[in-house]
Design a protein around this motif. Structure first.
Motif, PDB file in Angstrom:
ATOM      1  N   TYR A   6       0.836  -1.418  -0.006  1.00 37.83           N
ATOM      2  CA  TYR A   6       0.017  -0.022  -0.178  1.00 37.83           C
ATOM      3  C   TYR A   6       0.907   1.325   0.344  1.00 37.83           C
ATOM      4  CZ  TYR A   6      -4.070   3.189   0.472  1.00 37.83           C
ATOM      5  OH  TYR A   6      -4.583   4.138   0.315  1.00 37.83           O
TER       6      TYR A   6
ATOM      7  N   ARG B  80      -6.774   3.134   2.174  1.00 36.73           N
ATOM      8  CA  ARG B  80      -7.668   1.716   2.165  1.00 36.73           C
ATOM      9  C   ARG B  80      -6.685   0.720   2.748  1.00 36.73           C
ATOM     10  NH1 ARG B  80      -9.861   4.237  -2.441  1.00 36.73           N
ATOM     11  NH2 ARG B  80     -12.009   3.998  -2.511  1.00 36.73           N
ATOM     12  N   GLY B  81      -5.428   0.867   2.685  1.00 40.44           N
ATOM     13  CA  GLY B  81      -4.404  -0.108   3.392  1.00 40.44           C
ATOM     14  C   GLY B  81      -4.733  -0.576   4.783  1.00 40.44           C
TER      15      GLY B  81
ATOM     16  N   VAL C 228      -6.634  -3.049   6.210  1.00 39.32           N
ATOM     17  CA  VAL C 228      -6.152  -4.587   6.271  1.00 39.32           C
ATOM     18  C   VAL C 228      -5.041  -4.370   7.317  1.00 39.32           C
ATOM     19  CG1 VAL C 228      -4.437  -6.033   4.923  1.00 39.32           C
ATOM     20  CG2 VAL C 228      -6.235  -4.746   3.708  1.00 39.32           C
TER      21      VAL C 228
ATOM     22  N   THR D 270      -9.736  -4.448  -0.908  1.00 42.16           N
ATOM     23  CA  THR D 270      -9.821  -4.567   0.657  1.00 42.16           C
ATOM     24  C   THR D 270     -10.866  -5.286   1.142  1.00 42.16           C
ATOM     25  OG1 THR D 270      -9.316  -2.055   0.433  1.00 42.16           O
ATOM     26  CG2 THR D 270      -9.706  -2.879   2.778  1.00 42.16           C
TER      27      THR D 270
ATOM     28  N   SER E 297     -13.009  -2.228  11.359  1.00 42.78           N
ATOM     29  CA  SER E 297     -13.244  -1.199   9.902  1.00 42.78           C
ATOM     30  C   SER E 297     -14.101  -0.143  10.419  1.00 42.78           C
ATOM     31  CB  SER E 297     -13.719  -2.168   8.627  1.00 42.78           C
ATOM     32  OG  SER E 297     -12.533  -2.914   8.068  1.00 42.78           O
TER      33      SER E 297
END
Ligand SMILES: N[C@@H](CCC(=O)N[C@@H](CS)C(=O)NCC(=O)O)C(=O)O
Length: 236
Positions: free
Chosen positions: A7, A14-15, A18, A70, A169
């Protein structure tokens, strides 16, 4: 298993969804671009690596597997990191919620880049002001209200009856929105007691708390998805 996360090195982006799963689970992973530079990502995007060709970061290397998107990465990691309750119904529900989070993330991105990602914010300020006003007035209450009800239906403490990657998240979404739209979030918080409590609980999970206090957790900034511009937030 050693994981390699790819990333962009300068932002959470968005990394981070994860990264939070890997950190919470105490998994061993390398954040490749942060050690080798963003150039390490290019050969994969150019299709020069064997395996499935990713469209964009984040993507994850796990042995010979290369996994992009993702929500897809989290669906694959979830059972392996014990971040998913047993059973088909939980698996499908988690994926559905994560894809809904991805929809929200895309809308947040579009609030500062409503015309084109390839243009600077400064080239689309008027359109951004209109888009952000709608996001604050309609879309954030709708998405966050949905997640609040999801928590309520699952007993109040988790999205899926027990801890999962979806909770992590949701924490990230709330943290990002607090940074980007502090005044709007102050207004919305009163209707989101379960989400706010979840955000607090996740931040206090030992591995998450250690991660948040570490240099690995980059600060939010104006290059990421969650960006703060005074003029895009509720007026003071
Ligand atoms: N739907 C994908 C979106 C991936 C994505 O848009 N990645 C961004 C960084 S957060 C990127 O580098 N995009 C390049 C592009 O869209 O051209 C996901 O959720 O992983």
């Amino acid at each position: 298993m050693d994981y390699a996360l790819y990333y962009w090195s300068g932002i959470q982006g968005r990394g981070e969804f994860v990264r939070l799963a890997l950190e919470d689970a105490g998994a061993s992973y390398t954040d490749v671009a942060r050690t080798e530079g963003d150039a390490a990502i290019a050969p994969f995007l150019d299709g020069e690596h064997p395996g499935v060709w990713p469209f964009a970061p984040p993507f994850l290397r796990a042995g010979r597997l290369l996994i992009g998107q993702t929500a897809n990465i989290l669906a694959w990691l979830g059972p392996r990191l014990q971040l998913l309750p047993e059973g088909e119904s939980a698996r499908v529900h988690a994926a559905q919620l994560q894809l809904t989070i991805a929809d929200l993330v895309a809308e947040v991105h579009d609030s500062h880049h409503p015309v084109a990602s390839s243009l600077y914010y400064e080239d689309q300020r008027d359109e951004a002001a209109r888009r952000a006003a709608d996001l604050r007035a309609h879309r954030l209450p709708k998405f966050l209200g949905h997640f609040e009800q999801v928590l309520q239906r699952a007993g109040g403490r988790h999205a899926l009856h027990q801890h999962s990657y979806v909770d992590l998240s949701l924490f990230q979404v709330m943290a990002g929105l607090d940074y980007a739209f502090p005044h709007a979030m102050q207004r919305l918080r009163g209707d989101l007691p379960l989400l706010c409590a979840l955000q607090q609980r996740v931040a206090e999970r030992p591995n998450v708390a250690a991660y948040l206090a570490s240099p690995r957790r980059l600060a939010f900034n104006r290059n990421g998805i969650f960006r703060h511009y005074d003029e895009l937030d509720d007026p003071r």
